[in-house]
Motif scaffolding. Structure first.
Motif, mmCIF file in Angstrom:
data_model
loop_
_atom_site.group_PDB
_atom_site.id
_atom_site.type_symbol
_atom_site.label_atom_id
_atom_site.label_comp_id
_atom_site.label_asym_id
_atom_site.label_seq_id
_atom_site.Cartn_x
_atom_site.Cartn_y
_atom_site.Cartn_z
ATOM 1 N N ARG A 20 -29.140 -36.229 -28.964
ATOM 2 C CA ARG A 20 -28.762 -34.815 -28.910
ATOM 3 C C ARG A 20 -27.751 -34.561 -27.801
ATOM 4 N NH1 ARG A 20 -33.487 -30.511 -29.103
ATOM 5 N NH2 ARG A 20 -31.588 -29.231 -29.100
ATOM 6 N N PHE A 21 -27.965 -35.182 -26.647
ATOM 7 C CA PHE A 21 -27.022 -35.019 -25.536
ATOM 8 C C PHE A 21 -25.650 -35.558 -25.924
ATOM 9 C CE2 PHE A 21 -24.956 -36.653 -21.674
ATOM 10 C CZ PHE A 21 -24.866 -35.471 -20.947
ATOM 11 N N ARG A 22 -25.635 -36.710 -26.572
ATOM 12 C CA ARG A 22 -24.364 -37.321 -26.994
ATOM 13 C C ARG A 22 -23.637 -36.430 -27.995
ATOM 14 N NH1 ARG A 22 -20.275 -38.385 -28.633
ATOM 15 N NH2 ARG A 22 -19.349 -40.339 -29.339
ATOM 16 N N LEU A 23 -24.340 -35.903 -28.974
ATOM 17 C CA LEU A 23 -23.714 -35.050 -29.987
ATOM 18 C C LEU A 23 -23.245 -33.729 -29.391
ATOM 19 C CD1 LEU A 23 -26.110 -35.647 -33.024
ATOM 20 C CD2 LEU A 23 -23.821 -36.590 -32.672
ATOM 21 N N ASN A 24 -24.053 -33.170 -28.484
ATOM 22 C CA ASN A 24 -23.678 -31.909 -27.843
ATOM 23 C C ASN A 24 -22.445 -32.095 -26.971
ATOM 24 O OD1 ASN A 24 -23.703 -29.337 -26.576
ATOM 25 N ND2 ASN A 24 -25.913 -29.219 -26.836
ATOM 26 N N LEU A 25 -22.387 -33.216 -26.259
ATOM 27 C CA LEU A 25 -21.234 -33.489 -25.414
ATOM 28 C C LEU A 25 -19.977 -33.673 -26.260
ATOM 29 C CD1 LEU A 25 -20.257 -34.009 -22.509
ATOM 30 C CD2 LEU A 25 -20.699 -36.444 -22.902
ATOM 31 N N LYS A 26 -20.102 -34.356 -27.381
ATOM 32 C CA LYS A 26 -18.973 -34.556 -28.288
ATOM 33 C C LYS A 26 -18.457 -33.213 -28.798
ATOM 34 C CE LYS A 26 -17.722 -36.916 -32.621
ATOM 35 N NZ LYS A 26 -17.396 -35.730 -33.425
ATOM 36 N N PHE A 27 -19.386 -32.355 -29.205
ATOM 37 C CA PHE A 27 -19.018 -31.030 -29.703
ATOM 38 C C PHE A 27 -18.353 -30.208 -28.598
ATOM 39 C CE2 PHE A 27 -20.048 -26.561 -30.648
ATOM 40 C CZ PHE A 27 -19.505 -26.455 -31.921
ATOM 41 N N MET A 56 -14.197 -29.540 -10.388
ATOM 42 C CA MET A 56 -14.385 -29.837 -11.801
ATOM 43 C C MET A 56 -13.234 -30.648 -12.373
ATOM 44 S SD MET A 56 -14.877 -27.071 -14.849
ATOM 45 C CE MET A 56 -14.227 -27.421 -16.476
ATOM 46 N N GLN A 57 -13.566 -31.579 -13.242
ATOM 47 C CA GLN A 57 -12.591 -32.364 -13.976
ATOM 48 C C GLN A 57 -12.614 -31.934 -15.446
ATOM 49 O OE1 GLN A 57 -10.471 -34.679 -12.527
ATOM 50 N NE2 GLN A 57 -11.332 -33.825 -10.644
ATOM 51 N N PRO A 58 -11.494 -32.066 -16.163
ATOM 52 C CA PRO A 58 -11.460 -31.659 -17.573
ATOM 53 C C PRO A 58 -12.478 -32.419 -18.415
ATOM 54 C CG PRO A 58 -9.241 -32.073 -16.733
ATOM 55 C CD PRO A 58 -10.188 -32.567 -15.684
ATOM 56 N N LEU A 59 -13.021 -31.742 -19.405
ATOM 57 C CA LEU A 59 -13.940 -32.364 -20.351
ATOM 58 C C LEU A 59 -13.154 -32.771 -21.590
ATOM 59 C CD1 LEU A 59 -16.699 -33.135 -21.476
ATOM 60 C CD2 LEU A 59 -17.053 -30.735 -22.116
ATOM 61 N N THR A 60 -12.829 -34.053 -21.682
ATOM 62 C CA THR A 60 -12.105 -34.576 -22.836
ATOM 63 C C THR A 60 -12.716 -35.918 -23.231
ATOM 64 O OG1 THR A 60 -10.469 -35.873 -21.597
ATOM 65 C CG2 THR A 60 -9.980 -33.523 -21.948
ATOM 66 N N LYS A 61 -12.394 -36.357 -24.428
ATOM 67 C CA LYS A 61 -12.925 -37.630 -24.910
ATOM 68 C C LYS A 61 -12.250 -38.828 -24.249
ATOM 69 C CE LYS A 61 -14.315 -35.898 -29.450
ATOM 70 N NZ LYS A 61 -14.184 -36.059 -30.914
ATOM 71 N N GLY A 62 -11.171 -38.576 -23.509
ATOM 72 C CA GLY A 62 -10.452 -39.677 -22.882
ATOM 73 C C GLY A 62 -10.906 -40.008 -21.476
ATOM 74 N N ARG A 67 -16.541 -41.620 -21.927
ATOM 75 C CA ARG A 67 -16.676 -42.943 -22.554
ATOM 76 C C ARG A 67 -17.970 -43.621 -22.121
ATOM 77 N NH1 ARG A 67 -11.131 -43.362 -21.196
ATOM 78 N NH2 ARG A 67 -11.642 -44.812 -19.503
ATOM 79 N N TRP A 68 -18.382 -43.384 -20.875
ATOM 80 C CA TRP A 68 -19.645 -43.954 -20.406
ATOM 81 C C TRP A 68 -20.817 -43.403 -21.217
ATOM 82 C CZ3 TRP A 68 -22.515 -47.486 -18.585
ATOM 83 C CH2 TRP A 68 -23.807 -47.208 -18.101
ATOM 84 N N VAL A 69 -20.808 -42.098 -21.458
ATOM 85 C CA VAL A 69 -21.878 -41.506 -22.258
ATOM 86 C C VAL A 69 -21.835 -42.043 -23.693
ATOM 87 C CG1 VAL A 69 -22.788 -39.363 -23.228
ATOM 88 C CG2 VAL A 69 -21.991 -39.407 -20.863
ATOM 89 N N LYS A 70 -20.628 -42.137 -24.238
ATOM 90 C CA LYS A 70 -20.464 -42.588 -25.622
ATOM 91 C C LYS A 70 -21.016 -43.994 -25.826
ATOM 92 C CE LYS A 70 -16.914 -43.484 -29.129
ATOM 93 N NZ LYS A 70 -15.461 -43.403 -29.442
ATOM 94 N N TRP A 71 -20.534 -44.943 -25.048
ATOM 95 C CA TRP A 71 -20.944 -46.331 -25.230
ATOM 96 C C TRP A 71 -22.244 -46.646 -24.496
ATOM 97 C CZ3 TRP A 71 -18.766 -48.094 -29.232
ATOM 98 C CH2 TRP A 71 -17.445 -47.735 -29.549
ATOM 99 N N GLY A 72 -22.497 -45.925 -23.419
ATOM 100 C CA GLY A 72 -23.753 -46.123 -22.703
ATOM 101 C C GLY A 72 -24.949 -45.741 -23.552
ATOM 102 N N THR A 73 -24.796 -44.685 -24.360
ATOM 103 C CA THR A 73 -25.881 -44.280 -25.248
ATOM 104 C C THR A 73 -26.216 -45.392 -26.234
ATOM 105 O OG1 THR A 73 -25.269 -41.949 -25.074
ATOM 106 C CG2 THR A 73 -26.604 -42.583 -26.972
#
Length: 210
Positions: A20-27, A56-62, A67-73
């Motif tokens: 859920r955290f991963r999907l919410n972050l992606k959204f 604060m840093q920008p929230l982007t997929k790059g 990427r840590w959340v994406k592949w770490g999950t």
């Protein structure tokens, strides 16, 4: 037997949380590009994430954090699945239950993203969690002056403003951010109130904050 069932229940809850955290972050990352606030580097520099004491840093997929959340999950889910298999096929759980549970929560807590705060046309994003306006109960603000719980922890947040958002029907409320500049805070107030989000800070606290 009951220990295995209990661990399985904890395991499933942990997996659901990660997904859920991963999907919410992606959204949220997809939505952040259309934010009403912040819209530029100056805006972001006015927002401090207290847990990190960094702007604060920008929230982007790059970003590296995303990427840590994406592949770490993926990695953590794989490790937890392997751990569950070992638990069921051996007596490890009975022999080292506290060590295994501790390892489990360490793995879960390792998947996190840097804090962020965005206001959108249809809702807001706070620390990677998207919340539609209909679920936002209100906001609270406190000035960080001497004797405040945050005062002195970092020079960037002294004399700033602690801004928290309350969400309806949620036991654990999202964390807060610190706004360094009063003009930036006024812009945030305008956007929040435009979408029907009211200040729920008590009059007494607000008087002492300002």
């Amino acid at each position: 037997m009951w220990i295995n069932l209990l661990f399985s229940a904890i395991f499933i809850i942990g997996i659901v949380y990660l997904i859920r955290f991963r999907l919410n972050l992606k959204f949220s990352a997809e939505k952040a590009g259309n934010a009403l606030y912040p819209t530029n580097e100056k805006d972001m520099n006015s927002i401090v994430i207290p847990s990190e004491f960094k702007v604060m840093q920008p929230l982007t997929k790059g970003t590296r954090s995303y990427r840590w959340v994406k592949w770490g999950t993926v990695g953590v889910v794989t490790l937890l699945t392997a751990l569950l298999a070992v638990v069921y096929w051996t007596d490890m759980l009975h022999q080292s239950i506290f060590s295994i549970v501790y390892l489990f929560f360490i793995l879960i807590s390792s998947i996190k993203h840097r804090g962020n705060f965005y206001l959108l046309a249809e809702g807001l994003i706070l620390n990677g969690h998207y919340v539609p306006w209909g679920r936002v109960k209100g906001y609270e603000v406190e000035k960080i002056i001497k004797w405040h719980e945050l005062y002195g922890l970092d020079d960037k947040i002294n004399q700033g403003y602690k801004l928290g958002v309350k969400v309806k029907n949620k036991w654990i409320q999202p964390q807060f951010v610190v706004i360094r500049d009063h003009d930036q805070l006024d812009r945030i107030f305008t956007l929040l109130e435009k979408h029907g989000v009211e200040d729920i800070t008590s009059r007494k606290n607000r008087a002492t904050s300002y």
